[in-house]
Enzyme design. Sequence first.
Site, PDB file in Angstrom:
ATOM      1  N   LYS A  65     -48.207 -76.869  58.308  1.00  0.00           N
ATOM      2  CA  LYS A  65     -46.853 -76.973  59.080  1.00  0.00           C
ATOM      3  C   LYS A  65     -46.399 -75.882  59.548  1.00  0.00           C
ATOM      4  CE  LYS A  65     -44.989 -77.191  54.779  1.00  0.00           C
ATOM      5  NZ  LYS A  65     -46.157 -76.970  53.873  1.00  0.00           N
ATOM      6  N   ARG A  97     -37.793 -79.848  49.802  1.00  0.00           N
ATOM      7  CA  ARG A  97     -38.844 -80.168  48.928  1.00  0.00           C
ATOM      8  C   ARG A  97     -38.482 -80.911  47.940  1.00  0.00           C
ATOM      9  NH1 ARG A  97     -41.488 -75.042  50.675  1.00  0.00           N
ATOM     10  NH2 ARG A  97     -43.517 -74.683  49.987  1.00  0.00           N
ATOM     11  N   ARG A 142     -57.165 -68.587  54.633  1.00  0.00           N
ATOM     12  CA  ARG A 142     -56.058 -67.974  55.270  1.00  0.00           C
ATOM     13  C   ARG A 142     -55.886 -66.569  54.524  1.00  0.00           C
ATOM     14  NH1 ARG A 142     -50.342 -71.122  54.584  1.00  0.00           N
ATOM     15  NH2 ARG A 142     -50.253 -70.705  52.685  1.00  0.00           N
ATOM     16  N   ARG A 162     -50.304 -62.767  50.888  1.00  0.00           N
ATOM     17  CA  ARG A 162     -49.334 -63.515  49.872  1.00  0.00           C
ATOM     18  C   ARG A 162     -49.593 -63.456  48.670  1.00  0.00           C
ATOM     19  NH1 ARG A 162     -47.276 -69.013  52.740  1.00  0.00           N
ATOM     20  NH2 ARG A 162     -46.873 -69.156  50.729  1.00  0.00           N
ATOM     21  N   ARG A 211     -48.703 -74.728  42.954  1.00  0.00           N
ATOM     22  CA  ARG A 211     -48.160 -75.140  43.999  1.00  0.00           C
ATOM     23  C   ARG A 211     -48.420 -76.547  44.432  1.00  0.00           C
ATOM     24  NH1 ARG A 211     -49.739 -70.694  47.950  1.00  0.00           N
ATOM     25  NH2 ARG A 211     -48.362 -71.797  49.387  1.00  0.00           N
TER      26      ARG A 211
END
Length: 208
Positions: A13, A88, A127, A139, A150
């Site tokens: 995204k 969300r 990532r 992160r 998640r």
Amino acid sequence: MNLILLGPPGAGKGTQAKRLEEAHGLKQLSTGDMLRAAVAAGTEIGKQAKAFMDAGKLVPDAVVIGAVSERIAQPDCAKGVIFDGFPRTVAQAEALDAMLAGRGQSLDAVIQLKVDDSILVERVKKRAEETLAQGGTVRPDDTPETLKTRLEVYHRDTAPLIAYYERTGKLKGVDGMASMDEVSRQIEAVLEPFLKKRGSILKWLTGR
Ligand code: AMP
């Protein structure tokens, strides 16, 4: 033009939103980025959000809705927004409809990036590795355990938005497992009619 990029964590995204921002002068509004900035700055919103984010859970609707509602009122959002990571939940989607209606606007399209969970785990791992290799900080919620939470949260709370937006006729699916360039091509194809319309309105307004 107001768009939503809908998809699970790691679906691409953010990457696609940045490309659209550069190509069409729209503003990317990433609630994840906004919340991370609030945490880093130690603001009240950041303090409220941190524990939820670290655990991979959703920050309460009221906090996120309040932040988005303030953000879209800023002048840089006037030409339209690409919502990345928002809404969300169904409550957030309803609040967004009301927010936009209050500003005399509406959503043009909701682009669903379709990606299998198995690929997402690999992508998020990559990532994190790339960030480390570039000397960056990973992160705290990009660990395998938090990603599992998640993804569960996505399927439970966010996936119902697919049916919500299907009912409005605005949902457009693209193959999020294709290459980045192919995903961009598919998104551009979906947006073409809206961009044409926007182009002719701009032409009419400016007389050129
Ligand atoms: P993201 O960068 O979009 O993956 O978001 C990172 C984290 O920020 C999420 O796991 C949530 O804890 C929080 N977050 C981001 N957007 C929202 C939202 N719309 N509603 C609730 N929590 C959010």
